[in-house]
Design a protein around this motif. Structure first.
Motif, short mmCIF file in Angstrom:
data_model
loop_
_atom_site.label_atom_id
_atom_site.label_comp_id
_atom_site.label_asym_id
_atom_site.label_seq_id
_atom_site.Cartn_x
_atom_site.Cartn_y
_atom_site.Cartn_z
N GLU A 16 7.29 -6.21 8.80
CA GLU A 16 7.57 -7.10 7.69
C GLU A 16 6.21 -7.10 6.62
OE1 GLU A 16 8.82 -11.54 6.87
OE2 GLU A 16 9.85 -10.32 8.66
N ALA A 17 6.32 -6.82 5.43
CA ALA A 17 5.33 -6.77 4.37
C ALA A 17 5.34 -8.26 3.82
CB ALA A 17 5.56 -5.79 3.49
N SER A 18 4.24 -8.62 3.19
CA SER A 18 4.18 -9.79 2.69
C SER A 18 5.06 -9.94 1.45
CB SER A 18 2.74 -9.98 2.01
OG SER A 18 2.48 -11.00 1.02
N PRO A 19 5.57 -11.07 0.96
CA PRO A 19 6.41 -11.07 -0.03
C PRO A 19 5.83 -10.80 -1.44
CG PRO A 19 6.18 -13.28 0.72
CD PRO A 19 5.27 -12.31 1.63
N ASP A 20 4.64 -10.78 -1.34
CA ASP A 20 3.69 -10.44 -2.80
C ASP A 20 3.54 -8.78 -2.90
OD1 ASP A 20 3.36 -13.17 -3.64
OD2 ASP A 20 1.46 -13.01 -2.43
N ARG A 47 -3.72 -12.30 -2.69
CA ARG A 47 -2.64 -11.34 -2.30
C ARG A 47 -3.13 -10.00 -1.69
NH1 ARG A 47 0.44 -10.05 -7.78
NH2 ARG A 47 1.57 -8.82 -6.25
N MET A 48 -4.31 -9.51 -1.89
CA MET A 48 -4.79 -8.49 -1.45
C MET A 48 -5.06 -8.85 0.23
SD MET A 48 -7.37 -6.96 -4.15
CE MET A 48 -7.84 -5.45 -3.36
N ARG A 49 -5.50 -9.99 0.58
CA ARG A 49 -5.91 -10.20 1.96
C ARG A 49 -4.41 -10.11 2.59
NH1 ARG A 49 -8.36 -14.46 -0.22
NH2 ARG A 49 -10.59 -14.22 -0.54
N GLY A 50 -3.64 -10.48 2.00
CA GLY A 50 -2.28 -10.63 2.82
C GLY A 50 -1.21 -9.30 2.70
N HIS A 51 -1.98 -8.36 2.23
CA HIS A 51 -1.24 -6.87 1.92
C HIS A 51 -1.26 -6.29 3.33
CE1 HIS A 51 0.00 -3.18 0.14
NE2 HIS A 51 0.16 -3.87 -0.95
N TRP A 53 -1.05 -3.18 3.96
CA TRP A 53 -1.87 -2.03 3.90
C TRP A 53 -3.50 -2.02 3.83
CZ3 TRP A 53 0.57 1.92 6.31
CH2 TRP A 53 1.85 1.79 6.12
N MET A 54 -4.03 -3.40 3.80
CA MET A 54 -5.24 -3.71 3.57
C MET A 54 -6.16 -3.11 4.49
SD MET A 54 -7.68 -5.29 2.15
CE MET A 54 -7.24 -6.89 1.27
N PHE A 55 -7.20 -2.37 4.02
CA PHE A 55 -8.33 -1.61 4.82
C PHE A 55 -9.60 -2.31 4.78
CE2 PHE A 55 -7.99 0.02 0.52
CZ PHE A 55 -9.53 0.32 0.07
N LYS A 56 -10.09 -1.80 5.87
CA LYS A 56 -11.44 -2.57 5.96
C LYS A 56 -12.38 -2.51 4.86
CE LYS A 56 -15.50 -2.24 9.22
NZ LYS A 56 -16.08 -1.51 10.43
N GLY A 57 -13.13 -3.53 4.42
CA GLY A 57 -13.97 -3.04 3.15
C GLY A 57 -13.42 -3.23 1.81
N ALA A 58 -12.04 -3.24 1.99
CA ALA A 58 -11.45 -3.36 0.46
C ALA A 58 -12.02 -4.78 -0.24
CB ALA A 58 -9.85 -3.28 0.65
N LEU A 59 -11.82 -5.79 0.33
CA LEU A 59 -12.26 -7.00 -0.34
C LEU A 59 -13.58 -6.95 -0.97
CD1 LEU A 59 -10.45 -9.57 1.84
CD2 LEU A 59 -9.89 -8.84 -0.43
N GLU A 60 -14.48 -6.27 -0.38
CA GLU A 60 -15.86 -6.22 -0.79
C GLU A 60 -15.81 -5.33 -2.03
OE1 GLU A 60 -14.91 -5.52 2.56
OE2 GLU A 60 -15.96 -7.72 3.22
N ALA A 69 -10.87 -4.56 -8.60
CA ALA A 69 -9.91 -5.11 -7.84
C ALA A 69 -8.44 -4.47 -8.09
CB ALA A 69 -9.67 -6.59 -7.95
N PHE A 70 -8.18 -4.23 -9.23
CA PHE A 70 -7.03 -3.60 -9.54
C PHE A 70 -6.99 -1.79 -9.16
CE2 PHE A 70 -6.59 -6.27 -13.57
CZ PHE A 70 -5.75 -7.24 -12.70
N LEU A 71 -7.87 -1.44 -9.01
CA LEU A 71 -7.84 -0.15 -8.38
C LEU A 71 -7.65 -0.35 -6.83
CD1 LEU A 71 -8.56 3.07 -8.66
CD2 LEU A 71 -10.98 2.53 -8.07
N VAL A 72 -8.43 -1.12 -6.16
CA VAL A 72 -8.00 -1.48 -4.74
C VAL A 72 -6.47 -1.65 -4.56
CG1 VAL A 72 -8.72 -2.71 -2.67
CG2 VAL A 72 -10.40 -1.85 -4.12
N TRP A 73 -6.00 -2.54 -5.50
CA TRP A 73 -4.64 -2.77 -5.22
C TRP A 73 -3.74 -1.47 -5.31
CZ3 TRP A 73 -1.76 -6.87 -3.73
CH2 TRP A 73 -0.32 -6.84 -3.85
N CYS A 74 -3.94 -0.77 -6.33
CA CYS A 74 -3.28 0.36 -6.48
C CYS A 74 -3.55 1.20 -5.08
CB CYS A 74 -3.77 1.19 -7.69
SG CYS A 74 -3.13 0.49 -9.33
N LEU A 75 -4.61 1.33 -4.53
CA LEU A 75 -4.84 2.24 -3.22
C LEU A 75 -4.04 1.69 -2.27
CD1 LEU A 75 -8.62 2.89 -3.45
CD2 LEU A 75 -6.70 4.52 -4.02
N LEU A 76 -3.82 0.20 -2.08
CA LEU A 76 -3.01 -0.50 -1.10
C LEU A 76 -1.46 -0.10 -1.31
CD1 LEU A 76 -4.60 -4.01 -1.11
CD2 LEU A 76 -5.23 -2.13 0.59
#
Length: 193
Positions: A16-20, A47-51, A53-60, A69-76
């Motif tokens: 189950e994925a986050s509703p966001d 929203r990214m934290r709850g995604h 497909w979040m990968f290690k280091g994405a928030l940094e 942040a938008f580029l990382v969102w697209c990668l997720l």
């Protein structure tokens, strides 16, 4: 014998994925196109934290700016689309062009090395590779693994997904091949994958 349903093959992908997840963050296209230098909003980071497909280091990486942040969102979202949507070719054409524009903009500002680092970090920490590895281990451990009729469809399923991921990453980070890799004798995008 029939091939198992996709949900049976890769159950982690269908958790189950986050509703966001899937809802485009406000200002995504413009933020990428303009390489928005403003700090990312807390809502986007939440929203990214709850995604799924979040990968290690994405928030940094995302913490550098709204553009990053938008580029990382697209990668997720790319990971999710590649893994779950059999009909899609990754991100939509608009998002691919916007991500490519962001990478090109960073290059014009002298930050191609940063973009190469983002790409290699994503490849090393992407969840899809981990899931594909687990999936293929189960397939190869199956007693029927020596039967072509069993093995080939499973490998093709992962290969098709990998090809879609490769195509999208080449579209986004292709400028690295043209302006950065050859100069520093680094592997090209498709060679990294």
């Amino acid at each position: 014998e029939a091939l198992p349903l996709r949900s049976e093959l890769m159950p982690e992908a269908l958790a189950e994925a986050s509703p966001d997840t899937g809802r485009e963050p406000q200002g995504l296209l413009m933020g990428l196109l303009l390489s928005d230098p403003a700090p990312p909003g807390e809502e986007l980071l939440r929203r990214m934290r709850g995604h799924r497909w979040m990968f290690k280091g994405a928030l940094e990486i995302a913490g550098r700016s709204r553009g990053f942040a938008f580029l990382v969102w697209c990668l997720l979202e790319l990971q999710q689309t590649v893994q779950l949507d059999e009909e899609s070719e990754g991100l939509g054409a608009k998002l691919l062009r916007a991500c490519k524009a962001f990478v090109n903009s960073q290059g014009r500002q002298g930050h191609m090395g940063d973009m190469y680092q983002v790409l290699t970090h994503f490849i090393c920490n992407s969840l899809v590779f981990h899931e594909w590895d687990k999936f293929l281990q189960v397939v190869f451990e199956n007693p029927k693994a020596n039967q072509e009729s069993y093995l080939v469809p499973h490998i093709e399923q992962v290969w098709h997904r990998f090809q879609r991921l490769l195509t999208a990453l080449q579209a986004i980070f292709g400028a690295l091949d043209e302006r950065f890799c050859w100069k520093h004798r680094l592997p090209r995008v498709n060679e990294l994958l």
